[in-house]
Design an enzyme around this catalytic site. Sequence first.
Site, PDB file in Angstrom:
ATOM      1  N   ASP A 102       3.228  10.118  -6.706  1.00  0.00           N
ATOM      2  CA  ASP A 102       1.863   9.589  -6.684  1.00  0.00           C
ATOM      3  C   ASP A 102       0.905  10.775  -6.838  1.00  0.00           C
ATOM      4  OD1 ASP A 102       3.442   7.428  -5.873  1.00  0.00           O
ATOM      5  OD2 ASP A 102       2.004   6.730  -4.360  1.00  0.00           O
ATOM      6  N   LYS A 166      -3.008   3.365  -8.861  1.00  0.00           N
ATOM      7  CA  LYS A 166      -3.106   3.184  -7.413  1.00  0.00           C
ATOM      8  C   LYS A 166      -4.553   3.403  -6.993  1.00  0.00           C
ATOM      9  CE  LYS A 166      -1.370   5.613  -3.235  1.00  0.00           C
ATOM     10  NZ  LYS A 166      -0.383   6.605  -2.756  1.00  0.00           N
ATOM     11  N   LYS A 198      -0.979  -0.494  -7.342  1.00  0.00           N
ATOM     12  CA  LYS A 198      -0.719  -0.203  -5.930  1.00  0.00           C
ATOM     13  C   LYS A 198      -2.030  -0.074  -5.164  1.00  0.00           C
ATOM     14  CE  LYS A 198       1.419   3.252  -2.839  1.00  0.00           C
ATOM     15  NZ  LYS A 198       2.275   4.458  -2.748  1.00  0.00           N
TER      16      LYS A 198
END
Length: 257
Positions: A102, A166, A198
């Site tokens: 991430d 995300k 996400k």
Amino acid sequence: MSDLKKAAQQAISLMDLTTLNDDDTDQKVIDLCHKAKTPAGDTAAICIYPRFIPIARKTLNEIDGDDIKIATVTNFPHGNDDIAIAVLETRAAVAYGADEVDVVFPYRALMAGNETVGFELVKACKEACGEDAILKVIIESGVLADPALIRKASELSIDAGADFIKTSTGKVAVNATLEAAEIMMTVISEKNPKVGFKPAGGVKDAEAAAEFLGVAARLLGDDWATPATFRFGASSLLTNLLHTLELGDAPQGAQGY
């Protein structure tokens, strides 16, 4: 099973159970691995700082948790615009054994009008992941705030090869919101429905999880949200979901991310 319980059950299977705190220790990560094997099934992943990947891998192997992915963070949490450092961190994370990385998009650079560095950073980090890890790009939607910037960061990330987009690091005042989810998943529906979404930080209970899943169903179809396309980044959410499923105690007060 009620709709809320169904949402709780689904949300557990889509969760990146997270600890990203300055006081994290090996023991906290070991405990997180055990929590990820819940009475309602395994979470999709755990998300931890890179230095804890080896102990997490060892622990998951010991507890028959091989199906639980290990996610980590790079260029975190500030989203600096130094591509070389972001790439080195991402390569190191993959070398440590991360299944998923991430990375924080250089959102401040975008706010200052620079679209190029974000695209190039994501592209380079995707290359650093190779075939070994998937790349989730954190756009920090709560700081971008402007819908046009949230859209642009989402578009740039997907164009550069992101596997997921995300919302948030969980380290700023405003984290996942339904408004940001709507924009980000609209971009996914327009560009490439294989890209995942996400929401992270601020999803505190089964009701909130159900709302995000509802947006996904409306924009991308009832069957779109699977662990390959949807994750919840959360820590305290799991306790609430297990309570909703009558498999755990009631949550004790407010807990972080």
